[in-house]
Design a protein around this motif. Sequence first.
Motif, mmCIF file in Angstrom:
data_model
loop_
_atom_site.group_PDB
_atom_site.id
_atom_site.type_symbol
_atom_site.label_atom_id
_atom_site.label_comp_id
_atom_site.label_asym_id
_atom_site.label_seq_id
_atom_site.Cartn_x
_atom_site.Cartn_y
_atom_site.Cartn_z
ATOM 1 N N THR A 1 0.842 -1.194 0.000
ATOM 2 C CA THR A 1 0.000 0.000 0.000
ATOM 3 C C THR A 1 0.876 1.242 0.000
ATOM 4 N N GLN A 2 0.370 2.314 -0.567
ATOM 5 C CA GLN A 2 1.114 3.581 -0.535
ATOM 6 C C GLN A 2 0.697 4.349 0.700
ATOM 7 N N ALA A 3 1.652 4.609 1.574
ATOM 8 C CA ALA A 3 1.353 5.267 2.846
ATOM 9 C C ALA A 3 1.392 6.777 2.747
ATOM 10 N N LYS A 4 2.200 7.334 1.839
ATOM 11 C CA LYS A 4 2.344 8.770 1.767
ATOM 12 C C LYS A 4 2.853 9.191 0.398
ATOM 13 N N THR A 5 2.843 10.503 0.185
ATOM 14 C CA THR A 5 3.430 11.095 -1.011
ATOM 15 C C THR A 5 4.436 12.165 -0.568
ATOM 16 N N ARG A 6 5.174 12.707 -1.535
ATOM 17 C CA ARG A 6 6.054 13.859 -1.300
ATOM 18 C C ARG A 6 7.059 13.659 -0.165
ATOM 19 N N PRO A 7 7.982 12.702 -0.242
ATOM 20 C CA PRO A 7 8.212 11.728 -1.301
ATOM 21 C C PRO A 7 7.267 10.529 -1.169
ATOM 22 N N PRO A 8 7.101 9.755 -2.260
ATOM 23 C CA PRO A 8 6.231 8.580 -2.190
ATOM 24 C C PRO A 8 6.800 7.532 -1.237
ATOM 25 N N GLY A 9 5.938 7.052 -0.334
ATOM 26 C CA GLY A 9 6.344 6.018 0.618
ATOM 27 C C GLY A 9 5.385 4.845 0.565
ATOM 28 N N PHE A 10 5.939 3.629 0.603
ATOM 29 C CA PHE A 10 5.132 2.416 0.457
ATOM 30 C C PHE A 10 5.427 1.469 1.621
ATOM 31 N N VAL A 11 4.433 0.633 1.940
ATOM 32 C CA VAL A 11 4.589 -0.374 2.978
ATOM 33 C C VAL A 11 4.219 -1.731 2.385
ATOM 34 N N VAL A 12 5.128 -2.701 2.524
ATOM 35 C CA VAL A 12 4.886 -4.072 2.086
ATOM 36 C C VAL A 12 4.597 -4.925 3.321
ATOM 37 N N PHE A 13 3.502 -5.665 3.270
ATOM 38 C CA PHE A 13 3.112 -6.535 4.381
ATOM 39 C C PHE A 13 3.400 -7.991 4.010
ATOM 40 N N GLY A 14 3.837 -8.747 4.987
ATOM 41 C CA GLY A 14 4.140 -10.157 4.733
ATOM 42 C C GLY A 14 4.710 -10.819 5.963
ATOM 43 N N THR A 15 5.373 -11.958 5.751
ATOM 44 C CA THR A 15 5.989 -12.705 6.852
ATOM 45 C C THR A 15 7.459 -12.956 6.531
ATOM 46 N N ARG A 16 8.270 -13.060 7.598
ATOM 47 C CA ARG A 16 9.718 -13.262 7.518
ATOM 48 C C ARG A 16 10.399 -12.147 6.702
ATOM 49 N N LEU A 17 9.860 -10.959 6.808
ATOM 50 C CA LEU A 17 10.402 -9.862 6.000
ATOM 51 C C LEU A 17 11.781 -9.418 6.470
ATOM 52 N N ASP A 18 12.157 -9.796 7.694
ATOM 53 C CA ASP A 18 13.503 -9.465 8.153
ATOM 54 C C ASP A 18 14.570 -10.216 7.374
ATOM 55 N N LEU A 19 14.172 -11.266 6.652
ATOM 56 C CA LEU A 19 15.110 -12.048 5.842
ATOM 57 C C LEU A 19 15.186 -11.560 4.399
ATOM 58 N N LEU A 20 14.344 -10.601 4.034
ATOM 59 C CA LEU A 20 14.314 -10.130 2.644
ATOM 60 C C LEU A 20 15.583 -9.332 2.353
#
Length: 459
Positions: free
Chosen positions: A403-422
């Motif tokens: 999802t896009q959380a903000k603009t100016r600058p554009p900021g996005f959030v990715v949801f999932g599991t084990r993301l600390d390993l990405l």
Amino acid sequence: MLPQVIIIGRPNVGKSTLFNRLVGKKLALVDDQPGVTRDRRFGDAELIGLKFQIVDTAGWEDDEAETLPGRMRKQTEAALATADVALFVVDARAGLTPLDEEIGNWLRASPVPVILLANKAEGRAGEGGLLEAYSLGLGDPIGVSAEHGEGMADLFEALLPHLDPLQPPEDEFPEEEDEEARLLAPLKLAIVGRPNAGKSTLINKLLGEDRLLTGPEAGITRDSITIHWNWTDPKTQDTREVHLIDTAGMRKRANVVEKLERMAVADARHAIDFAEVVVLLLDATRGLEHQDLTIASKVLEEGRALMIAINKWDVAEDASGLFNGIRAALDDGLAQVRGLPLLAVSARTGKGLDEMIAAAFSIREAWSKRVPTSALNRWFDDALGANPPPAPGGKRIKLRYITQAKTRPPGFVVFGTRLDLLPESYKRYLINGMRRELGFESVPIRLNLRSAKNPFKKD
């Protein structure tokens, strides 16, 4: 339009302190060293309900016209021509000087109403200078203390008969704009770079007048100066409003030893924070240097939209090789944002300046863009299908949605599991894909990872 009030006086009488007092914030650099202010600085002021534009000017000095102080005096003379009221500031503690008398004679010959202020009049030390100011023949002097705010009520009474008839209707002060109106709002465009890259000369060329002080001396600009300007697109003839921000040259931190230069560089960095788009101006005769990359990194860290302009293109040698070399060096040195807009311009001839302003509006649009969640996740699913995330140690990393959380600058959030390993490389893959396929071009993108909390896991 707000009525305009100009502050005039010799160096070090407290003009910039008075300016800061009237605008209600520390916009102008202030130091005990005389001659800090060099360019005209404008600010919106309000004094007991009386609204006006206040103009800070360089200290008046009696030097030859071609010298730096002489060119500074010419800027003050130009400012007086458009003012509705002049505030002539003298130092009550130091008493009158021959230069004060010279300025008084000049102001008496002007049709602009003059209000005489004896600054630093707090306490008994300023009484003698206050009485001495009567000899200037400019009416009763008003004793004030710009530093402590004393005498502001008396200043209001002196300004009221001149400014009250010029007050604009209340509806000319609109509420703060909403998100949808931002693209129609003035473009906040800062020009940054090393000393002597031609920043002030470029802005003067855009304006079509010698608005900013320029010359062969490096480091002339000290304060960050904002100028409101209307740009007409030569292709569409549409007129757009731009707030041009000139800044002090930024040298390597190790080379900045004087207090005043440290203050000027800090002010330039502060200006970057308030800009939407930043133009990093390079000198074609010097190419791209490490300090340029340092400035560029600072701009991107602050989340501003960045573009690069190579100035003095009219005197560049091996122009094609220079352009390609800078392009390659930028892509290598700023790998986190490849493909930054790179333009060749000349502040002397005007080459490429319209293209630079048009590109600034375009990159602001990308910087402000919001992608609908449905379209964003369609792209996200395609990106995962084309290149699934790795499974380090046999553990599958699950990316669920974005999802896009903000603009100016554009900021996005990715949801999932084990993301600390990405791995970082996969984050770069996603960011590069958003730039390439979602229209974010070369603007800085913030990507955060967020794992769903396991309700059965004990802390």
